[in-house]
Design a protein around this motif. Structure first.
Motif, mmCIF file in Angstrom:
data_model
loop_
_atom_site.group_PDB
_atom_site.id
_atom_site.type_symbol
_atom_site.label_atom_id
_atom_site.label_comp_id
_atom_site.label_asym_id
_atom_site.label_seq_id
_atom_site.Cartn_x
_atom_site.Cartn_y
_atom_site.Cartn_z
ATOM 1 N N ASP A 13 -9.879 -4.427 -10.444
ATOM 2 C CA ASP A 13 -9.750 -5.633 -11.258
ATOM 3 C C ASP A 13 -9.353 -6.863 -10.451
ATOM 4 O O ASP A 13 -9.308 -7.967 -10.991
ATOM 5 N N ASP A 14 -9.040 -6.696 -9.181
ATOM 6 C CA ASP A 14 -8.648 -7.801 -8.314
ATOM 7 C C ASP A 14 -9.921 -8.442 -7.757
ATOM 8 O O ASP A 14 -10.648 -7.812 -7.000
ATOM 9 N N PRO A 15 -10.211 -9.687 -8.113
ATOM 10 C CA PRO A 15 -11.475 -10.303 -7.697
ATOM 11 C C PRO A 15 -11.469 -10.880 -6.279
ATOM 12 O O PRO A 15 -12.506 -11.348 -5.803
ATOM 13 N N THR A 16 -10.349 -10.844 -5.592
ATOM 14 C CA THR A 16 -10.255 -11.511 -4.293
ATOM 15 C C THR A 16 -10.936 -10.713 -3.184
ATOM 16 O O THR A 16 -10.945 -9.486 -3.206
ATOM 17 N N PRO A 17 -11.480 -11.420 -2.193
ATOM 18 C CA PRO A 17 -12.124 -10.736 -1.063
ATOM 19 C C PRO A 17 -11.086 -10.250 -0.054
ATOM 20 O O PRO A 17 -9.933 -10.693 -0.052
ATOM 21 N N CYS A 18 -11.503 -9.350 0.805
ATOM 22 C CA CYS A 18 -10.643 -8.881 1.891
ATOM 23 C C CYS A 18 -10.348 -10.027 2.846
ATOM 24 O O CYS A 18 -11.159 -10.941 3.016
ATOM 25 N N SER A 19 -9.186 -9.937 3.493
ATOM 26 C CA SER A 19 -8.777 -10.971 4.444
ATOM 27 C C SER A 19 -9.167 -10.635 5.872
ATOM 28 O O SER A 19 -8.961 -11.433 6.771
ATOM 29 N N GLY A 36 -5.961 -0.467 3.863
ATOM 30 C CA GLY A 36 -6.379 -1.774 3.403
ATOM 31 C C GLY A 36 -6.225 -2.886 4.412
ATOM 32 O O GLY A 36 -5.565 -2.738 5.437
ATOM 33 N N CYS A 37 -6.847 -4.005 4.071
ATOM 34 C CA CYS A 37 -6.648 -5.243 4.812
ATOM 35 C C CYS A 37 -5.241 -5.740 4.464
ATOM 36 O O CYS A 37 -4.622 -5.267 3.511
ATOM 37 N N GLU A 38 -4.751 -6.702 5.208
ATOM 38 C CA GLU A 38 -3.397 -7.196 4.949
ATOM 39 C C GLU A 38 -3.267 -7.784 3.542
ATOM 40 O O GLU A 38 -2.269 -7.561 2.859
ATOM 41 N N HIS A 39 -4.263 -8.512 3.099
ATOM 42 C CA HIS A 39 -4.228 -9.160 1.784
ATOM 43 C C HIS A 39 -4.111 -8.140 0.646
ATOM 44 O O HIS A 39 -3.191 -8.210 -0.170
ATOM 45 N N HIS A 40 -5.035 -7.200 0.588
ATOM 46 C CA HIS A 40 -5.024 -6.228 -0.501
ATOM 47 C C HIS A 40 -3.881 -5.227 -0.371
ATOM 48 O O HIS A 40 -3.339 -4.770 -1.382
ATOM 49 N N ALA A 41 -3.500 -4.906 0.847
ATOM 50 C CA ALA A 41 -2.366 -4.000 1.038
ATOM 51 C C ALA A 41 -1.087 -4.623 0.493
ATOM 52 O O ALA A 41 -0.291 -3.947 -0.167
ATOM 53 N N ALA A 42 -0.887 -5.914 0.719
ATOM 54 C CA ALA A 42 0.306 -6.592 0.197
ATOM 55 C C ALA A 42 0.290 -6.620 -1.324
ATOM 56 O O ALA A 42 1.314 -6.384 -1.974
ATOM 57 N N ARG A 43 -0.860 -6.878 -1.902
ATOM 58 C CA ARG A 43 -0.974 -6.916 -3.362
ATOM 59 C C ARG A 43 -0.735 -5.528 -3.967
ATOM 60 O O ARG A 43 -0.090 -5.398 -5.008
ATOM 61 N N LEU A 44 -1.240 -4.497 -3.302
ATOM 62 C CA LEU A 44 -1.000 -3.130 -3.763
ATOM 63 C C LEU A 44 0.468 -2.764 -3.621
ATOM 64 O O LEU A 44 1.083 -2.234 -4.555
ATOM 65 N N LEU A 45 1.052 -3.026 -2.468
ATOM 66 C CA LEU A 45 2.453 -2.692 -2.232
ATOM 67 C C LEU A 45 3.361 -3.384 -3.248
ATOM 68 O O LEU A 45 4.312 -2.786 -3.739
ATOM 69 N N ALA A 46 3.057 -4.621 -3.600
ATOM 70 C CA ALA A 46 3.855 -5.357 -4.586
ATOM 71 C C ALA A 46 3.801 -4.697 -5.962
ATOM 72 O O ALA A 46 4.707 -4.873 -6.772
ATOM 73 N N SER A 47 2.765 -3.927 -6.224
ATOM 74 C CA SER A 47 2.577 -3.297 -7.522
ATOM 75 C C SER A 47 3.147 -1.880 -7.595
ATOM 76 O O SER A 47 3.074 -1.244 -8.641
ATOM 77 N N LEU A 48 3.704 -1.401 -6.501
ATOM 78 C CA LEU A 48 4.232 -0.039 -6.446
ATOM 79 C C LEU A 48 5.756 -0.016 -6.457
ATOM 80 O O LEU A 48 6.395 -0.891 -5.892
ATOM 81 N N GLU A 49 6.306 1.004 -7.064
ATOM 82 C CA GLU A 49 7.738 1.280 -6.963
ATOM 83 C C GLU A 49 7.926 2.196 -5.760
ATOM 84 O O GLU A 49 7.241 3.210 -5.640
ATOM 85 N N ARG A 50 8.802 1.834 -4.863
ATOM 86 C CA ARG A 50 9.119 2.641 -3.685
ATOM 87 C C ARG A 50 7.906 2.893 -2.789
ATOM 88 O O ARG A 50 7.782 3.950 -2.177
ATOM 89 N N GLY A 51 7.003 1.929 -2.710
ATOM 90 C CA GLY A 51 5.852 2.042 -1.822
ATOM 91 C C GLY A 51 6.262 1.795 -0.375
ATOM 92 O O GLY A 51 7.317 1.223 -0.095
ATOM 93 N N ARG A 52 5.421 2.246 0.534
ATOM 94 C CA ARG A 52 5.668 2.066 1.964
ATOM 95 C C ARG A 52 4.379 1.637 2.636
ATOM 96 O O ARG A 52 3.298 1.904 2.122
#
Length: 103
Positions: A13-19, A36-52
């Motif tokens: 559902d994230d429409p943004t392109p890879c960085s 992931g790329c840095e952009h999508h990895a940051a967005r994914l990590l922000a959406s996780l509880e206790r992600g690494r």
């Protein structure tokens, strides 16, 4: 023909392109992983509880640190632009710290 391929960390559902190239692995609390790329990895990590996040062997220096720091300012599921951001679990970790909310 334009390629629509995006890294595995990009939410459908994230429409943004890879960085850039795939440079890190993001793991959730159950050790499920997505590269992931840095952009999508940051967005994914922000959406996780206790992600690494871990850098891949050929990642540029500091890639995992940049993702970790970027994720701190991103609210969970940031691509849902109309989502309410009133509860602590709907705001970025940095925003919660500014508001004095602890996890």
């Amino acid at each position: 023909m334009t390629s629509t391929h995006r890294c595995p960390a990009a939410h459908p559902d994230d429409p943004t392109p890879c960085s850039g190239p795939t440079v890190v692995t993001v793991l959730d609390s159950g050790n499920a992983a997505a590269d992931g790329c840095e952009h999508h990895a940051a967005r994914l990590l922000a959406s996780l509880e206790r992600g690494r996040v871990y850098a891949l062997p050929d990642a540029p220096a500091g890639a995992a640190i940049r993702v970790f720091k970027d994720a701190d300012d991103i609210p969970p599921f940031v691509w849902f632009e109309g989502a309410p951001r009133t509860q602590p679990n709907q705001r970025s970790r940095a925003d919660n710290r500014r508001k004095g909310v602890t996890a």
